[in-house]
Design an enzyme around this catalytic site. Sequence first.
Site, PDB file in Angstrom:
ATOM      1  N   ASP A  74      63.778 -49.497 -71.661  1.00 15.70           N
ATOM      2  CA  ASP A  74      62.979 -50.558 -72.972  1.00 15.70           C
ATOM      3  C   ASP A  74      64.361 -51.232 -73.102  1.00 15.70           C
ATOM      4  O   ASP A  74      64.471 -52.477 -73.654  1.00 15.70           O
ATOM      5  CB  ASP A  74      62.721 -50.351 -73.819  1.00 15.70           C
ATOM      6  CG  ASP A  74      63.452 -48.481 -74.601  1.00 15.70           C
ATOM      7  OD1 ASP A  74      64.512 -48.529 -74.176  1.00 15.70           O
ATOM      8  OD2 ASP A  74      62.888 -48.077 -75.489  1.00 15.70           O
ATOM      9  N   MET A  86      64.363 -44.340 -73.786  1.00 17.16           N
ATOM     10  CA  MET A  86      65.124 -43.676 -72.820  1.00 17.16           C
ATOM     11  C   MET A  86      65.463 -42.473 -72.925  1.00 17.16           C
ATOM     12  O   MET A  86      65.716 -41.997 -73.468  1.00 17.16           O
ATOM     13  CB  MET A  86      66.308 -45.067 -71.704  1.00 17.16           C
ATOM     14  CG  MET A  86      65.359 -46.531 -71.479  1.00 17.16           C
ATOM     15  SD  MET A  86      67.056 -47.723 -71.707  1.00 17.16           S
ATOM     16  CE  MET A  86      66.869 -47.381 -69.452  1.00 17.16           C
TER      17      MET A  86
END
Length: 495
Positions: free
Chosen positions: A238, A79
């Site tokens: 994630d 991210m």
Amino acid sequence: MIISHDLGTTGDKATLVSDEGRVVAAVTATYGTDFGPRGKAEQDAGDWWNAVCRATRDLLAQASVAPADVEVVSFSGQMMGAVLLDGDGVPVRPAIIWADTRSVAQTATLVERVGMERGYRITGHRLNPTYSLSKVMWVRDHEPETFARAQKVVLAKDYVAFRLTGVLATDPSDASSTNAYDQAAGRWSDELLEAAALPLSLFPDVVASTAVVGRVTDEAATATGLAAGTPVVMGGGDGPMGALGAGILGPESGAYGYLGSSSWVSVAADAPLHDPQMRSMTFNHVLPGRYVPTATMQAGGASLEWVIDTLAPGQDDRYARLLADAADVQASEDGLYFLPHLLGERSPYWNPAARAVFAGLGRHHGPAHLTRAVLEGVAFNLYTGLLAFVENGTPIEAVDAIGGAANSRLLLQVFADVWGVPVTRRNLVDEATAVGAAIVGGVGVGIFDDFDVAGRFSEELTSQAPEPDRHARYAGEYALFMEAYQRLEPWFDKL
């Protein structure tokens, strides 16, 4: 069968999951990172795509699965990065990943125009150089000719989904990691984009994590070995995906800790958690209407990897040997501390200038002591995040541990002793994020009726209970750990 891809910091892990949640096979294809001065951290987005192609082909071959048996492909991804694409979807420069902290000046502009507290309330996050928005501003300010070619900015899993389908989009979990997303409104923030002087058109449409964003094109089928027309589900970031894989669906699910390159502690909630001290951040969950309050440190597992690779480079048994030796020594109890800020720091300090430090070294300290100090330093740092949850009304009674480092019994025991709660290792230590992505993919195409299937996909293998006397001693040592940072912070700023 479901294929989930977990685009991490060091590689793409492709996992084949059955409709019963069983991990059939997994293949990892690695790629490198360009770390440089002043906080540079970049990767080649083409390497991500090549890794996905290679891992998919190897996975199908290893499991002897026909492409037609794959019902859906879904994603989890690192991210907070920024992939700038031209009008044809071609990257105009290397991807800037989460670890990059060069955009300090751009973040200061956002803070000046919006205010730190106001930005935290809008986005669920502090305004910080680790996020996508200021990174895009940095490219604009330092590479104007390159920026002029950029038409869209996306994150890692978005880019690979585009390469598979030709469709550009993102999901709320990844959008919430950009510093540009209004969590209450559920859309890109006009206020933040105006402060950044960036157009809304630069940011992609936001679709549900379970949305079928497109289907595998003929070209992508040739590259990956998948069947053309295979549905591709958007997936998510994630962190939230790891929460789902760990069974963290709502407030009743408790807490989990992820022990990967970056590490975090997290819970699931029905609303964003706004800590008055802004120690934690809140991502959107991949479950609609749910949120994932999180305290993330930059270099958790990365600190352990660094110290072991530094002390025993190239030795096949280095992890097992150094961790075994570390179990027989003391660190903070012997006056030795490690501040684990190898890549600057997010929670709890949000200081890109922070650096890693061994404090209290004595002549008698050797590799085992240094390794033990790193374990304790990571545990101390994450403890601050757990305290933020507790102080804001979220009790923590136990923590489920996932991620590669959770395989260490010593690490789990140190964490339990520092945190004062049991720390549990489940059978999906390494696969939780991949299984989370598989669940999202399965829900997206109707293989699973609901996200609740996560509860039956994992089981508890072991639980390390805290030793009360050790926890009491660690409480005093934690206070010294915190004081060490406070005393060194002015020095970090001078660096």
